[in-house]
Design a protein around this motif. Structure first.
Motif, PDB file in Angstrom:
ATOM      1  N   GLU A 247      40.221  48.736  44.694  1.00 36.05           N
ATOM      2  CA  GLU A 247      41.360  48.249  45.482  1.00 36.05           C
ATOM      3  C   GLU A 247      41.309  48.655  46.952  1.00 36.05           C
ATOM      4  OE1 GLU A 247      45.244  47.889  43.025  1.00 36.05           O
ATOM      5  OE2 GLU A 247      44.323  49.776  42.404  1.00 36.05           O
TER       6      GLU A 247
ATOM      7  N   SER B 161      52.627  53.589  49.574  1.00 36.75           N
ATOM      8  CA  SER B 161      52.380  54.194  48.260  1.00 36.75           C
ATOM      9  C   SER B 161      50.979  53.866  47.748  1.00 36.75           C
ATOM     10  CB  SER B 161      53.430  53.726  47.244  1.00 36.75           C
ATOM     11  OG  SER B 161      53.406  52.318  47.099  1.00 36.75           O
ATOM     12  N   LYS B 162      50.515  52.636  48.010  1.00 37.33           N
ATOM     13  CA  LYS B 162      49.157  52.250  47.588  1.00 37.33           C
ATOM     14  C   LYS B 162      48.114  53.016  48.392  1.00 37.33           C
ATOM     15  CE  LYS B 162      47.922  49.801  44.902  1.00 37.33           C
ATOM     16  NZ  LYS B 162      47.413  50.056  43.529  1.00 37.33           N
ATOM     17  N   ARG B 163      48.358  53.227  49.685  1.00 39.84           N
ATOM     18  CA  ARG B 163      47.427  54.014  50.498  1.00 39.84           C
ATOM     19  C   ARG B 163      47.324  55.440  49.969  1.00 39.84           C
ATOM     20  NH1 ARG B 163      49.838  51.321  55.084  1.00 39.84           N
ATOM     21  NH2 ARG B 163      51.148  53.155  55.491  1.00 39.84           N
ATOM     22  N   GLU B 164      48.450  56.030  49.625  1.00 41.74           N
ATOM     23  CA  GLU B 164      48.453  57.400  49.095  1.00 41.74           C
ATOM     24  C   GLU B 164      47.671  57.464  47.780  1.00 41.74           C
ATOM     25  OE1 GLU B 164      49.500  60.277  50.180  1.00 41.74           O
ATOM     26  OE2 GLU B 164      50.748  59.791  51.919  1.00 41.74           O
ATOM     27  N   GLU B 165      47.868  56.461  46.953  1.00 44.85           N
ATOM     28  CA  GLU B 165      47.162  56.408  45.659  1.00 44.85           C
ATOM     29  C   GLU B 165      45.656  56.292  45.867  1.00 44.85           C
ATOM     30  OE1 GLU B 165      46.559  53.033  42.206  1.00 44.85           O
ATOM     31  OE2 GLU B 165      48.552  53.188  43.121  1.00 44.85           O
ATOM     32  N   LEU B 166      45.254  55.392  46.784  1.00 40.93           N
ATOM     33  CA  LEU B 166      43.828  55.193  47.050  1.00 40.93           C
ATOM     34  C   LEU B 166      43.215  56.376  47.795  1.00 40.93           C
ATOM     35  CD1 LEU B 166      43.872  51.401  47.983  1.00 40.93           C
ATOM     36  CD2 LEU B 166      42.860  52.432  45.941  1.00 40.93           C
TER      37      LEU B 166
ATOM     38  N   SER C 165      43.543  49.367  55.612  1.00 42.42           N
ATOM     39  CA  SER C 165      44.774  50.131  55.358  1.00 42.42           C
ATOM     40  C   SER C 165      46.030  49.382  55.787  1.00 42.42           C
ATOM     41  CB  SER C 165      44.707  51.490  56.068  1.00 42.42           C
ATOM     42  OG  SER C 165      44.648  51.318  57.469  1.00 42.42           O
TER      43      SER C 165
ATOM     44  N   LEU D 147      47.846  47.400  53.069  1.00 44.31           N
ATOM     45  CA  LEU D 147      48.315  48.143  51.898  1.00 44.31           C
ATOM     46  C   LEU D 147      49.656  48.807  52.159  1.00 44.31           C
ATOM     47  CD1 LEU D 147      44.905  49.914  51.177  1.00 44.31           C
ATOM     48  CD2 LEU D 147      45.793  47.916  49.973  1.00 44.31           C
ATOM     49  N   SER D 148      50.460  48.937  51.104  1.00 46.20           N
ATOM     50  CA  SER D 148      51.726  49.650  51.223  1.00 46.20           C
ATOM     51  C   SER D 148      51.450  51.142  51.358  1.00 46.20           C
ATOM     52  CB  SER D 148      52.598  49.402  49.988  1.00 46.20           C
ATOM     53  OG  SER D 148      51.995  50.000  48.843  1.00 46.20           O
TER      54      SER D 148
END
Length: 257
Positions: A103, A113-118, A107, A110-111
């Protein structure tokens, strides 16, 4: 004829991919609306997953020749060239050939939360990661473009491993390593995309910290960009130590925070 599986059974089978060709044929022939909906959802998820995998493989084509020759390739990107306050932050990331960062993308797409996850996934899978910070003073002294180049150089020099090649987003890094410069590289290269996420998350955390030091500016929300609240705070309380004096309208503000 009584159905072999309950709707609950079918949901569990599809969720766990726990079926063979015969079972899938039986489910395909099932006339119940609930089963048909579950199959439709399953096929949509599978299609999206396959599209993600295909996109992932297209984005690693620049790295693949180096990986195939057991060479290290670093992706480098920056964040924070445009704001009125705060540093420019760069990151260099060296990924292994067997990574599963499906994914990873630019950057900006991406949201939070998605950035933090990745970000966590990248940190778990990367061979090497380095982050460098170019201060507002460096930006004022060197200009934003050159300050970004110098900070990118720092992120490369701070890697534990010296890369054989660099993939960089639209810049030329002043290091003696062969590099490929790409326009919109964070959307084209897996390694640059990973670097863009690391740089963005790192800078966001930094600006959140500055937001607590200078609460009037709401840095945790605007990241140092010239929002209405930011500009009003500049007029009211003056510029801070992290403002870029060479940027308009900061250069017109004489009052110090």
């Amino acid at each position: 004829m009584k159905n072999k599986y309950t709707i609950k059974d079918v949901k569990k089978i599809l969720l766990n991919n726990d079926f063979d060709k015969t079972t899938m044929q039986e489910l395909s022939n099932d006339t119940r609306t609930g089963v048909k909906k579950l199959l439709e959802q399953y096929y949509k998820i599978q299609t999206r997953h396959q599209e993600l995998i295909d996109k992932f493989h297209r984005k690693e084509f620049l790295e693949r020749p180096f990986w195939d020759n057991n060479q290290f390739v670093a992706g480098v990107d920056e964040v924070g060239r445009g704001p009125l306050a705060g540093p420019v932050v760069t990151a260099a990331v060296i990924l292994p050939s067997n990574n599963t960062l499906y994914e990873v993308d630019d950057s900006k797409k991406l949201s939070r939360s998605k950035r933090e996850e990745l970000y966590k996934q990248i940190c778990d899978q990367a061979i090497d990661i380095s982050v460098a910070v170019g201060s507002s003073k460096l930006i004022d002294t060197e200009n934003i473009y050159h300050a970004t180049e110098l900070t990118m150089r720092d992120s490369i020099n701070r890697l534990y491993l010296k890369p054989d090649h660099i993939l960089v987003d639209a810049m030329t890094i002043p290091v003696d390593i062969e590099q490929t410069k790409l326009i919109k590289g964070d959307a084209k290269s897996l390694s640059i995309g990973a670097a863009s996420i690391v740089a963005k998350v790192s800078r966001d955390r930094l600006m959140t910290m500055y937001g607590k030091i200078y609460p009037e500016f709401n840095f945790e929300q605007n990241d140092g960009y010239g929002t209405k609240q930011h500009l009003q705070a500049l007029d009211k309380v003056g510029r801070t130590k992290i403002h870029r004096l060479s940027f308009s309208p900061v250069k017109k503000i004489n009052k110090l925070y």
